[in-house]
Motif scaffolding. Structure first.
Motif, PDB file in Angstrom:
ATOM      1  N   LEU A 109      12.501  26.684  -6.116  1.00 44.93           N
ATOM      2  CA  LEU A 109      11.840  27.274  -6.458  1.00 44.93           C
ATOM      3  C   LEU A 109      11.744  28.534  -5.712  1.00 44.93           C
ATOM      4  O   LEU A 109      11.558  29.303  -5.301  1.00 44.93           O
ATOM      5  CB  LEU A 109      11.922  27.368  -8.208  1.00 44.93           C
ATOM      6  CG  LEU A 109      13.414  27.740  -8.909  1.00 44.93           C
ATOM      7  CD1 LEU A 109      12.425  27.482 -10.327  1.00 44.93           C
ATOM      8  CD2 LEU A 109      14.027  28.879  -8.724  1.00 44.93           C
ATOM      9  N   GLY A 110      10.481  27.814  -5.129  1.00 47.29           N
ATOM     10  CA  GLY A 110       9.580  28.360  -4.239  1.00 47.29           C
ATOM     11  C   GLY A 110      10.438  28.775  -2.778  1.00 47.29           C
ATOM     12  O   GLY A 110       9.927  30.184  -3.162  1.00 47.29           O
ATOM     13  N   ILE A 111      11.325  28.204  -1.875  1.00 47.81           N
ATOM     14  CA  ILE A 111      12.061  29.010  -1.237  1.00 47.81           C
ATOM     15  C   ILE A 111      12.910  30.235  -1.590  1.00 47.81           C
ATOM     16  O   ILE A 111      13.270  31.300  -0.977  1.00 47.81           O
ATOM     17  CB  ILE A 111      13.227  27.682  -1.299  1.00 47.81           C
ATOM     18  CG1 ILE A 111      12.411  26.756   0.212  1.00 47.81           C
ATOM     19  CG2 ILE A 111      13.923  27.474   0.126  1.00 47.81           C
ATOM     20  CD1 ILE A 111      13.249  25.338   0.409  1.00 47.81           C
ATOM     21  N   LEU A 112      13.285  29.852  -2.860  1.00 50.86           N
ATOM     22  CA  LEU A 112      13.494  31.257  -3.336  1.00 50.86           C
ATOM     23  C   LEU A 112      13.138  32.575  -3.691  1.00 50.86           C
ATOM     24  O   LEU A 112      13.125  33.440  -3.415  1.00 50.86           O
ATOM     25  CB  LEU A 112      14.696  31.457  -4.164  1.00 50.86           C
ATOM     26  CG  LEU A 112      15.835  30.262  -4.466  1.00 50.86           C
ATOM     27  CD1 LEU A 112      16.489  29.731  -5.404  1.00 50.86           C
ATOM     28  CD2 LEU A 112      16.941  30.520  -2.992  1.00 50.86           C
ATOM     29  N   ILE A 113      11.905  31.690  -4.211  1.00 50.76           N
ATOM     30  CA  ILE A 113      10.782  33.085  -5.023  1.00 50.76           C
ATOM     31  C   ILE A 113      10.292  32.982  -3.750  1.00 50.76           C
ATOM     32  O   ILE A 113       9.315  34.692  -3.849  1.00 50.76           O
ATOM     33  CB  ILE A 113      10.456  32.566  -6.448  1.00 50.76           C
ATOM     34  CG1 ILE A 113      10.914  32.489  -7.333  1.00 50.76           C
ATOM     35  CG2 ILE A 113       8.577  33.464  -6.665  1.00 50.76           C
ATOM     36  CD1 ILE A 113      10.408  32.033  -8.010  1.00 50.76           C
ATOM     37  N   GLY A 114       9.746  32.258  -2.837  1.00 51.75           N
ATOM     38  CA  GLY A 114       8.723  33.057  -2.083  1.00 51.75           C
ATOM     39  C   GLY A 114       9.388  33.938  -0.918  1.00 51.75           C
ATOM     40  O   GLY A 114       8.541  35.374  -0.729  1.00 51.75           O
ATOM     41  N   PRO A 115      10.407  34.170  -0.649  1.00 50.84           N
ATOM     42  CA  PRO A 115      11.221  35.198   0.411  1.00 50.84           C
ATOM     43  C   PRO A 115      10.752  36.762  -0.528  1.00 50.84           C
ATOM     44  O   PRO A 115      10.423  37.545   0.224  1.00 50.84           O
ATOM     45  CB  PRO A 115      11.774  34.945   0.694  1.00 50.84           C
ATOM     46  CG  PRO A 115      12.383  34.032   0.557  1.00 50.84           C
ATOM     47  CD  PRO A 115      11.485  33.184  -0.141  1.00 50.84           C
ATOM     48  N   LEU A 116      11.225  36.714  -2.011  1.00 55.26           N
ATOM     49  CA  LEU A 116      11.220  37.677  -2.861  1.00 55.26           C
ATOM     50  C   LEU A 116       9.871  38.256  -3.189  1.00 55.26           C
ATOM     51  O   LEU A 116       9.472  39.538  -2.709  1.00 55.26           O
ATOM     52  CB  LEU A 116      12.410  37.269  -3.889  1.00 55.26           C
ATOM     53  CG  LEU A 116      11.895  38.553  -5.236  1.00 55.26           C
ATOM     54  CD1 LEU A 116      13.034  39.348  -4.783  1.00 55.26           C
ATOM     55  CD2 LEU A 116      12.656  37.373  -6.642  1.00 55.26           C
ATOM     56  N   LEU A 117       8.952  37.259  -3.031  1.00 59.03           N
ATOM     57  CA  LEU A 117       8.073  38.131  -3.176  1.00 59.03           C
ATOM     58  C   LEU A 117       7.302  38.547  -2.306  1.00 59.03           C
ATOM     59  O   LEU A 117       6.665  39.684  -1.708  1.00 59.03           O
ATOM     60  CB  LEU A 117       6.819  37.003  -4.489  1.00 59.03           C
ATOM     61  CG  LEU A 117       7.102  36.561  -5.545  1.00 59.03           C
ATOM     62  CD1 LEU A 117       5.917  35.714  -5.950  1.00 59.03           C
ATOM     63  CD2 LEU A 117       6.462  37.895  -5.847  1.00 59.03           C
TER      64      LEU A 117
END
Length: 175
Positions: A109-117
């Motif tokens: 999830l960090g890989i998905l949320i990181g770029p978004l944030l």
């Protein structure tokens, strides 16, 4: 270990590579190339020449697709360089797990949320001249565009990886 068993183990490994081509943070096309090379060392490199050529081509194409899909998503959403840089920084932080610990999903999830944030923060900082509401809308649009572009790229990479496995299966016959 029999040759037939090795063949099917390598096919299973290649299918893991297909999943890795779609899921960020997991090895993808490179796993497929390694599995094909292992089969080539067992059966002779001439037995895998077409499959290996396709696999190496897909591996190189995957790198380009990653960048192009993210760029396309950013461009379509009107993201600035700040948003793109933020997305890259967010991706790195997500991969390394430097984002706050997530109760479910962890690094994936960090890989998905990181770029978004990261894209959101980068874009928000670059749009200082806008009113707060317009700034927030622009930052959200750009961050979603970058992530959608990246996800589209992952789907394309998965399709190419699956095509590589199919080429391997068609050009090599189980013993």
């Amino acid at each position: 270990m029999s040759i037939t068993l090795l063949y099917w183990i390598l096919i299973a490994l290649m299918l893991v590579g297909v999943v890795g081509a779609v899921v960020p943070g997991l090895p993808g096309s490179s796993v497929i190339v390694v599995a094909i090379l292992v089969w080539g060392f067992v059966q002779g490199l001439s037995a895998i020449s077409l499959a290996l050529g396709v696999a190496v081509g897909v591996l190189l194409l995957s790198v380009g697709i990653d960048f192009l899909a993210t760029y396309w998503g950013a461009k379509r959403a009107g993201a600035s360089k700040w948003g793109q840089i933020g997305a890259i920084i967010g991706l790195v932080l997500g991969i390394l797990g430097l984002l706050p610990a997530l109760p479910v999903g962890g690094p994936l999830l960090g890989i998905l949320i990181g770029p978004l944030l990261g894209a959101f923060i980068g874009e928000f900082l670059s749009r200082r001249q806008l009113e707060l509401e317009l700034r927030l809308k622009a930052a959200l649009k750009a961050s979603v565009g970058i992530v959608v572009g990246s996800l589209v790229g992952n789907v394309i990479q998965g399709a190419l990886a699956l095509a590589t496995v199919i080429v391997f299966v068609v050009t090599t016959s189980p013993p």
